[in-house]
Design an enzyme around this catalytic site. Structure first.
Site, mmCIF file in Angstrom:
data_model
loop_
_atom_site.group_PDB
_atom_site.id
_atom_site.type_symbol
_atom_site.label_atom_id
_atom_site.label_comp_id
_atom_site.label_asym_id
_atom_site.label_seq_id
_atom_site.Cartn_x
_atom_site.Cartn_y
_atom_site.Cartn_z
ATOM 1 N N ASN A 14 0.839 -1.208 0.000
ATOM 2 C CA ASN A 14 0.000 0.000 0.000
ATOM 3 C C ASN A 14 0.868 1.250 0.000
ATOM 4 O O ASN A 14 0.573 2.213 -0.715
ATOM 5 C CB ASN A 14 -0.932 0.021 1.222
ATOM 6 C CG ASN A 14 -2.185 -0.787 0.997
ATOM 7 O OD1 ASN A 14 -3.103 -0.354 0.295
ATOM 8 N ND2 ASN A 14 -2.242 -1.977 1.568
ATOM 9 N N HIS A 104 -8.104 -0.908 7.322
ATOM 10 C CA HIS A 104 -8.280 -2.211 7.963
ATOM 11 C C HIS A 104 -8.850 -3.176 6.917
ATOM 12 O O HIS A 104 -9.795 -2.825 6.205
ATOM 13 C CB HIS A 104 -9.235 -2.089 9.153
ATOM 14 C CG HIS A 104 -9.322 -3.354 9.940
ATOM 15 N ND1 HIS A 104 -8.346 -3.737 10.839
ATOM 16 C CD2 HIS A 104 -10.239 -4.350 9.927
ATOM 17 C CE1 HIS A 104 -8.672 -4.913 11.347
ATOM 18 N NE2 HIS A 104 -9.814 -5.306 10.810
HETATM 19 C C1 GRF Z 1 -3.292 -4.412 4.422
HETATM 20 O O1 GRF Z 1 -4.159 -5.455 4.115
HETATM 21 C C2 GRF Z 1 -3.936 -3.431 5.378
HETATM 22 O O2 GRF Z 1 -5.315 -3.389 5.283
HETATM 23 C C3 GRF Z 1 -3.555 -3.959 6.719
HETATM 24 O O3 GRF Z 1 -2.279 -4.514 6.546
HETATM 25 C C4 GRF Z 1 -2.084 -4.880 5.183
HETATM 26 C C5 GRF Z 1 -0.809 -4.245 4.736
HETATM 27 O O4 GRF Z 1 -0.397 -4.716 3.491
HETATM 28 N N1 GRF Z 1 -3.700 -2.935 7.712
HETATM 29 P P1 GRF Z 1 0.837 -4.055 2.765
HETATM 30 O O5 GRF Z 1 1.996 -4.047 3.764
HETATM 31 O O6 GRF Z 1 0.460 -2.660 2.370
HETATM 32 O O7 GRF Z 1 1.147 -4.913 1.584
#
Ligand code: GRF
Length: 187
Positions: A14, A104
């Site tokens: 992300n 989340h």
């Molecule tokens: C995501 O699914 C987010 O919703 C949660 O942790 C995950 C992080 O994924 N809080 P990334 O590290 O961004 O791949």
């Protein structure tokens, strides 16, 4: 140009999507990525993306004002939690009230709270026989996973879906919606 700080404890996919999204426009840019985890893959992503990476331990985060001061010296407008697993300390919460957003990987208030992170969330959703899951983007306040909800988006949970399959569907929603919600918050 607004200034975004991202906190991440894990892979950071992300964080990477958000950085790329804002690099294409002129609304904001990601100034810094903070992590509590020296083994997190987000560290390699930050290097590749050319974004400063600040690593901290518990003492620095909870026992001192180092991170708050670092945020202030970088003139950060918005804090984005993208897979960040530690609670935000009171001094940062107070200074950045309504300017800390979290994502989340489920439909809060269900499947939130203690222990509900990563694959545990998707396993719990599947074990409960839910037919849909999704994402919740919300503000952070003193009670975790209870801040004001800004957006929820759903995806189906189909018979035979594994936690990995569900995680992938949820990630797709995250990449699509999280940058846009952040952009709106900065308008
Ligand atoms: C995501 O699914 C987010 O919703 C949660 O942790 C995950 C992080 O994924 N809080 P990334 O590290 O961004 O791949």
């Amino acid at each position: 140009m607004k200034r975004i700080a991202i906190f991440a404890s894990g892979s950071g996919s992300n964080a990477e999507h958000i950085t790329d999204y804002f690099a294409k426009g002129n609304v904001a840019r990601v100034e810094v990525i903070y992590s509590n985890n020296p083994k997190a893959f987000v560290i390699q992503r930050a290097a590749r993306l050319n974004i400063p990476l600040v690593l901290f331990d518990r003492e620095k985060f909870y026992g001192e004002e180092t991170i708050l001061r670092d945020l202030q010296s970088r003139k950060i407008d918005l804090i984005v939690l993208a897979g960040f697993l530690w609670l935000i300390p009171g001094n940062i919460l107070k200074t950045f009230r309504d300017r800390i957003v979290n994502i989340h990987p489920a439909l809060l208030p269900a499947y939130g709270g203690k222990g509900m992170y990563g694959m545990a969330v998707h396993e719990a959703v599947i074990d409960a026989g839910e037919t849909e899951s999704g994402i919740t983007i919300h503000l952070i306040d003193e009670v975790y996973d209870k801040g004001k909800i800004l957006l929820q988006e759903k995806c189906p949970v189909l018979p035979g879906d594994t936690p990995d399959i569900l995680a992938e569907k949820v990630h797709r929603l995250e990449y699509e919606h999280f940058p846009k919600v952040i952009e709106k918050m900065l308008e």
